[in-house]
Design a protein around this motif. Sequence first.
Motif, short mmCIF file in Angstrom:
data_model
loop_
_atom_site.label_atom_id
_atom_site.label_comp_id
_atom_site.label_asym_id
_atom_site.label_seq_id
_atom_site.Cartn_x
_atom_site.Cartn_y
_atom_site.Cartn_z
N THR A 197 11.60 11.43 17.56
CA THR A 197 11.28 12.60 18.65
C THR A 197 9.49 11.91 19.20
O THR A 197 8.91 12.26 19.70
N GLY A 198 9.45 10.12 18.79
CA GLY A 198 8.23 9.80 19.97
C GLY A 198 7.59 8.92 18.38
O GLY A 198 7.85 8.36 17.33
N VAL A 199 7.16 8.54 19.69
CA VAL A 199 5.45 7.12 18.98
C VAL A 199 3.97 7.00 19.00
O VAL A 199 3.50 8.18 20.18
N GLY A 200 3.60 7.83 18.36
CA GLY A 200 1.85 8.10 17.65
C GLY A 200 0.65 6.67 16.83
O GLY A 200 1.61 6.34 15.76
N CYS A 201 0.12 6.52 16.95
CA CYS A 201 -0.77 6.62 16.40
C CYS A 201 -1.27 7.14 15.17
O CYS A 201 -1.30 8.23 14.96
N HIS A 202 -1.38 6.11 13.98
CA HIS A 202 -1.15 6.61 12.69
C HIS A 202 -2.37 5.50 11.68
O HIS A 202 -2.31 4.97 11.85
N ASP A 203 -2.69 6.36 10.39
CA ASP A 203 -3.15 5.47 9.99
C ASP A 203 -2.85 5.88 8.27
O ASP A 203 -2.06 7.19 8.09
N TRP A 204 -2.70 5.20 7.64
CA TRP A 204 -2.75 5.97 5.81
C TRP A 204 -3.25 4.30 5.09
O TRP A 204 -3.73 3.24 5.13
N ALA A 205 -2.53 4.26 3.52
CA ALA A 205 -3.56 3.75 2.29
C ALA A 205 -2.43 3.26 1.74
O ALA A 205 -1.62 3.85 1.74
N MET A 206 -2.91 2.02 1.32
CA MET A 206 -1.85 1.71 -0.34
C MET A 206 -2.57 1.24 -1.22
O MET A 206 -3.97 1.06 -0.85
N PHE A 207 -2.29 1.55 -2.91
CA PHE A 207 -3.21 1.60 -3.48
C PHE A 207 -1.90 0.30 -4.45
O PHE A 207 -0.24 0.46 -4.06
N TYR A 208 -2.25 -0.44 -5.34
CA TYR A 208 -1.69 -1.10 -6.68
C TYR A 208 -1.57 -1.34 -8.21
O TYR A 208 -3.13 -0.54 -8.62
N ILE A 209 -0.72 -0.55 -8.16
CA ILE A 209 -0.88 -0.64 -10.15
C ILE A 209 0.26 -1.31 -10.41
O ILE A 209 1.62 -1.76 -9.77
N ALA A 210 -0.18 -2.42 -11.38
CA ALA A 210 0.77 -3.09 -11.87
C ALA A 210 1.67 -3.11 -13.53
O ALA A 210 1.68 -1.98 -14.28
N PRO A 211 3.28 -2.81 -13.55
CA PRO A 211 3.43 -4.37 -12.88
C PRO A 211 4.47 -3.94 -11.73
O PRO A 211 4.61 -4.98 -10.64
N LYS A 212 4.40 -2.75 -11.49
CA LYS A 212 5.21 -2.81 -10.13
C LYS A 212 4.88 -3.09 -8.72
O LYS A 212 5.07 -3.59 -7.67
N GLY A 213 2.86 -3.15 -8.21
CA GLY A 213 2.79 -4.24 -7.33
C GLY A 213 2.27 -2.92 -6.08
O GLY A 213 1.98 -1.25 -6.35
N TRP A 214 2.04 -3.05 -4.90
CA TRP A 214 1.75 -2.18 -3.48
C TRP A 214 2.20 -0.55 -3.27
O TRP A 214 3.93 -1.19 -3.06
N ASN A 270 -6.87 -0.29 14.83
CA ASN A 270 -6.25 -1.64 16.27
C ASN A 270 -5.50 -0.69 16.42
O ASN A 270 -4.10 -1.96 15.94
N GLN A 271 -4.57 0.43 16.03
CA GLN A 271 -3.51 0.80 16.30
C GLN A 271 -1.84 0.09 17.90
O GLN A 271 -1.40 0.14 17.35
N SER A 272 -3.13 0.28 18.94
CA SER A 272 -2.24 0.20 20.51
C SER A 272 -2.52 -0.88 20.35
O SER A 272 -2.12 -2.07 21.05
N GLY A 273 -4.25 -1.74 21.06
CA GLY A 273 -4.74 -3.21 21.60
C GLY A 273 -5.97 -2.06 21.66
O GLY A 273 -6.67 -1.09 22.11
N GLU A 274 -5.80 -3.59 22.85
CA GLU A 274 -8.11 -4.08 23.02
C GLU A 274 -7.58 -4.33 24.33
O GLU A 274 -6.89 -4.86 24.65
#
Length: 299
Positions: A197-214, A270-274
């Motif tokens: 349906t389209g292309v959009g700029c976006h932000d999200w997060a990651m978190f780490y729990i051993a032993p699974k990882g990111w 820097n979702q698209s560029g400068e």
Amino acid sequence: MEEMLWVVLILFFVVPFFNIIAVALSAPGQIINAIPKISFFCIELCDLRCCIFKKLFQFYFYYSGRNLRRFGVEYRYRTMAVYTDPMDIRPDAQQPTFDTSEEAPHIVFTPYLRALARQLTDGITDPAEKAKRIYDYVTLNVRYHYQPAYFVQECLPDQCARNRRGDCGIMALTFITLCRLVGIPAQWQSGLSVSLTGVGCHDWAMFYIAPKGWMYADCSFGASMARQGDEKMRRHYFGSLDTGRMVANRAFEAPFDPPMTGFRSDPYDNQSGECEVDGVGLYGDALDTRKELVNYELL
């Protein structure tokens, strides 16, 4: 469960035509075509992955009444989405301590955020349950709200926790900061969310729990699902993402390499560029940014 697909994108700037133009376009995949020739390409290990164009022009051309120049890159990438429920993990007794510190001016452990983190996780020892409590707080309490430029605001997570409003980046930063406060490693990711349906700029997060990882936490999409009353999809974005994400950054405030000499329109993301012209950064109506999805193939 997992899904894999190929995505082909075209991203380009149309900029005013002056003497020296430097452009950085987010392009983490396999380059298919570039206009003009790429001067430098950030390797995969960079926090901010892009291709750099830098050119000295000694002539002008005329197009539609304006002096314009087009910089573009066409690339493709393969992405895999592995669907994970963090609550199914049996965490290790010893958890890592990397990516648990402050990073001023925004990932800061203010007194208000310290008190909130204690309140959300009081009596809980399971790191997955702690992360879920934080994710639930953000997705069920923070309303999506367009924001002024980040560089004119102070500690974004603290403001978000107080007024319970923010965009995708502020929700991600709030989740990251609260996770780090309770000892859970957390990182930033941003780029493009790509679908049929389209292309959009976006932000999200990651978190780490051993032993699974990111694992992932998309608080903005999760909050959207909460507003729609879709609890299953709200829970999906705690641990998992959709296919099609283009990851341009894995750190907040990552610098360009080589660095820009002018002021960036968005020094934090820097979702698209400068683009800069004669050493001056361009933003807003000074340039035209376009994204085009060429192919989207489920493998």
